[in-house]
Write a protein that holds these residues in place. Structure first.
Motif, short mmCIF file in Angstrom:
data_model
loop_
_atom_site.label_atom_id
_atom_site.label_comp_id
_atom_site.label_asym_id
_atom_site.label_seq_id
_atom_site.Cartn_x
_atom_site.Cartn_y
_atom_site.Cartn_z
N ALA A 28 22.81 -1.76 -41.50
CA ALA A 28 21.70 -0.80 -41.49
C ALA A 28 20.53 -1.33 -42.32
CB ALA A 28 22.16 0.56 -42.00
N GLN A 29 20.84 -1.94 -43.44
CA GLN A 29 19.78 -2.51 -44.28
C GLN A 29 19.06 -3.64 -43.55
OE1 GLN A 29 20.99 -4.67 -47.75
NE2 GLN A 29 19.05 -4.33 -48.78
N GLN A 30 19.80 -4.47 -42.83
CA GLN A 30 19.18 -5.54 -42.07
C GLN A 30 18.21 -4.97 -41.04
OE1 GLN A 30 20.30 -8.59 -44.04
NE2 GLN A 30 19.53 -9.13 -42.06
N VAL A 31 18.65 -3.94 -40.32
CA VAL A 31 17.77 -3.31 -39.34
C VAL A 31 16.54 -2.74 -40.04
CG1 VAL A 31 17.58 -1.46 -37.63
CG2 VAL A 31 19.66 -2.85 -37.73
N GLN A 32 16.75 -2.08 -41.18
CA GLN A 32 15.65 -1.49 -41.95
C GLN A 32 14.60 -2.53 -42.32
OE1 GLN A 32 15.14 2.00 -43.54
NE2 GLN A 32 13.30 0.88 -43.09
N GLN A 33 15.04 -3.71 -42.72
CA GLN A 33 14.10 -4.76 -43.13
C GLN A 33 13.19 -5.19 -41.98
OE1 GLN A 33 16.71 -7.74 -44.71
NE2 GLN A 33 16.79 -6.79 -46.73
N HIS A 34 13.66 -5.07 -40.76
CA HIS A 34 12.88 -5.49 -39.59
C HIS A 34 12.16 -4.33 -38.93
CE1 HIS A 34 14.30 -9.62 -39.60
NE2 HIS A 34 15.45 -9.12 -40.01
N ALA A 35 12.29 -3.14 -39.46
CA ALA A 35 11.65 -1.96 -38.87
C ALA A 35 11.06 -1.09 -39.99
CB ALA A 35 12.67 -1.18 -38.05
N PRO A 36 9.94 -1.50 -40.58
CA PRO A 36 9.39 -0.78 -41.73
C PRO A 36 8.90 0.64 -41.40
CG PRO A 36 7.88 -2.49 -41.03
CD PRO A 36 9.14 -2.68 -40.24
N ASP A 37 8.69 0.96 -40.13
CA ASP A 37 8.26 2.30 -39.76
C ASP A 37 9.43 3.25 -39.54
OD1 ASP A 37 5.66 1.45 -39.85
OD2 ASP A 37 5.50 1.11 -37.69
N TRP A 38 10.62 2.79 -39.83
CA TRP A 38 11.83 3.58 -39.62
C TRP A 38 12.60 3.72 -40.93
CZ3 TRP A 38 13.65 5.45 -34.83
CH2 TRP A 38 12.88 5.07 -33.72
N PHE A 39 13.38 4.79 -41.03
CA PHE A 39 14.34 4.96 -42.12
C PHE A 39 15.71 4.84 -41.47
CE2 PHE A 39 17.02 8.04 -44.56
CZ PHE A 39 17.22 7.22 -45.63
N VAL A 40 16.48 3.83 -41.85
CA VAL A 40 17.74 3.50 -41.20
C VAL A 40 18.89 3.62 -42.19
CG1 VAL A 40 19.00 1.72 -39.91
CG2 VAL A 40 16.51 1.88 -39.70
N ILE A 41 19.97 4.28 -41.77
CA ILE A 41 21.15 4.40 -42.63
C ILE A 41 22.43 4.26 -41.81
CG2 ILE A 41 20.02 5.97 -44.25
CD1 ILE A 41 21.80 8.24 -43.00
N TRP A 42 23.51 4.04 -42.52
CA TRP A 42 24.85 4.20 -41.97
C TRP A 42 25.33 5.55 -42.49
CZ3 TRP A 42 28.35 3.29 -38.53
CH2 TRP A 42 29.69 3.58 -38.78
N SER A 43 25.63 6.47 -41.62
CA SER A 43 26.06 7.81 -42.02
C SER A 43 27.57 7.81 -42.25
CB SER A 43 25.70 8.83 -40.94
OG SER A 43 26.28 10.08 -41.23
N LEU A 44 27.96 8.01 -43.49
CA LEU A 44 29.39 8.11 -43.79
C LEU A 44 29.99 9.36 -43.17
CD1 LEU A 44 29.47 7.04 -47.54
CD2 LEU A 44 30.45 5.82 -45.59
N ARG A 45 29.22 10.42 -43.15
CA ARG A 45 29.73 11.69 -42.60
C ARG A 45 30.06 11.57 -41.12
NH1 ARG A 45 26.56 17.44 -42.25
NH2 ARG A 45 28.34 18.61 -41.47
N HIS A 46 29.14 10.94 -40.37
CA HIS A 46 29.32 10.85 -38.91
C HIS A 46 29.88 9.50 -38.46
CE1 HIS A 46 27.22 14.63 -38.44
NE2 HIS A 46 26.26 14.17 -39.21
N ARG A 47 29.96 8.56 -39.38
CA ARG A 47 30.42 7.20 -39.07
C ARG A 47 29.63 6.62 -37.90
NH1 ARG A 47 32.83 7.64 -43.46
NH2 ARG A 47 34.95 6.98 -43.87
N ARG A 48 28.29 6.64 -38.08
CA ARG A 48 27.39 6.09 -37.08
C ARG A 48 26.10 5.63 -37.75
NH1 ARG A 48 25.59 11.78 -34.20
NH2 ARG A 48 24.20 12.45 -35.86
N PHE A 49 25.34 4.81 -37.06
CA PHE A 49 24.03 4.38 -37.52
C PHE A 49 23.02 5.45 -37.11
CE2 PHE A 49 26.42 0.48 -37.13
CZ PHE A 49 26.06 -0.22 -38.25
N GLU A 50 22.08 5.74 -38.01
CA GLU A 50 21.05 6.72 -37.72
C GLU A 50 19.70 6.15 -38.14
OE1 GLU A 50 22.09 10.40 -39.66
OE2 GLU A 50 23.95 10.58 -38.53
#
Length: 121
Positions: A13-35
């Motif tokens: 998720a951090q890697q994706v975040q670094q390449h998409a500065p207009d987005w907020f990207v996380i790995w959701s522990l609750r849902h076990r998915r990328f958001e």
């Protein structure tokens, strides 16, 4: 419970975040998915989620293309490959994402106030 797979997903998720500065990207522990939350328009935050970082990236690209096509500027939308960023690199060991992007701060819960001077431990 935090697992090794969760840590690897957070790094992805951090890697994706670094390449998409207009987005907020996380790995959701609750849902076990990328958001991911698209943060360029404070009135309409677009949200996508997926089970893999690659699928999330593809959805993010689709949202950005849709935004370009529907922009009020009346410009001709670019060819699908022209607006795309290069594919993000494979996840590498690194830090887990802990901070919000400045554009998304309005969507985050307010921080707790500090206790008064006399009540601090």
């Amino acid at each position: 419970m935090l697992t090794l797979a969760d840590l690897e997903a957070a790094r992805a998720a951090q890697q994706v975040q670094q390449h998409a500065p207009d987005w907020f990207v996380i790995w959701s522990l609750r849902h076990r998915r990328f958001e991911a939350w698209q943060c360029t328009d404070p009135n309409e935050c677009r949200i996508v989620y997926a089970n893999s970082a690659t699928a999330l990236w593809d959805l993010m690209q689709q949202v950005e293309l849709d935004l370009l096509r529907n922009s009020p500027q009346g410009t001709t939308p670019p060819a699908p490959g022209a607006a795309s960023r290069p594919d993000p690199p494979l996840p590498a060991p690194g830090h887990v994402l802990l901070a919000l992007l400045p554009g998304c701060a309005a969507r985050a819960p307010a921080p707790r106030p500090s206790p008064p001077e006399g009540n601090r431990p």
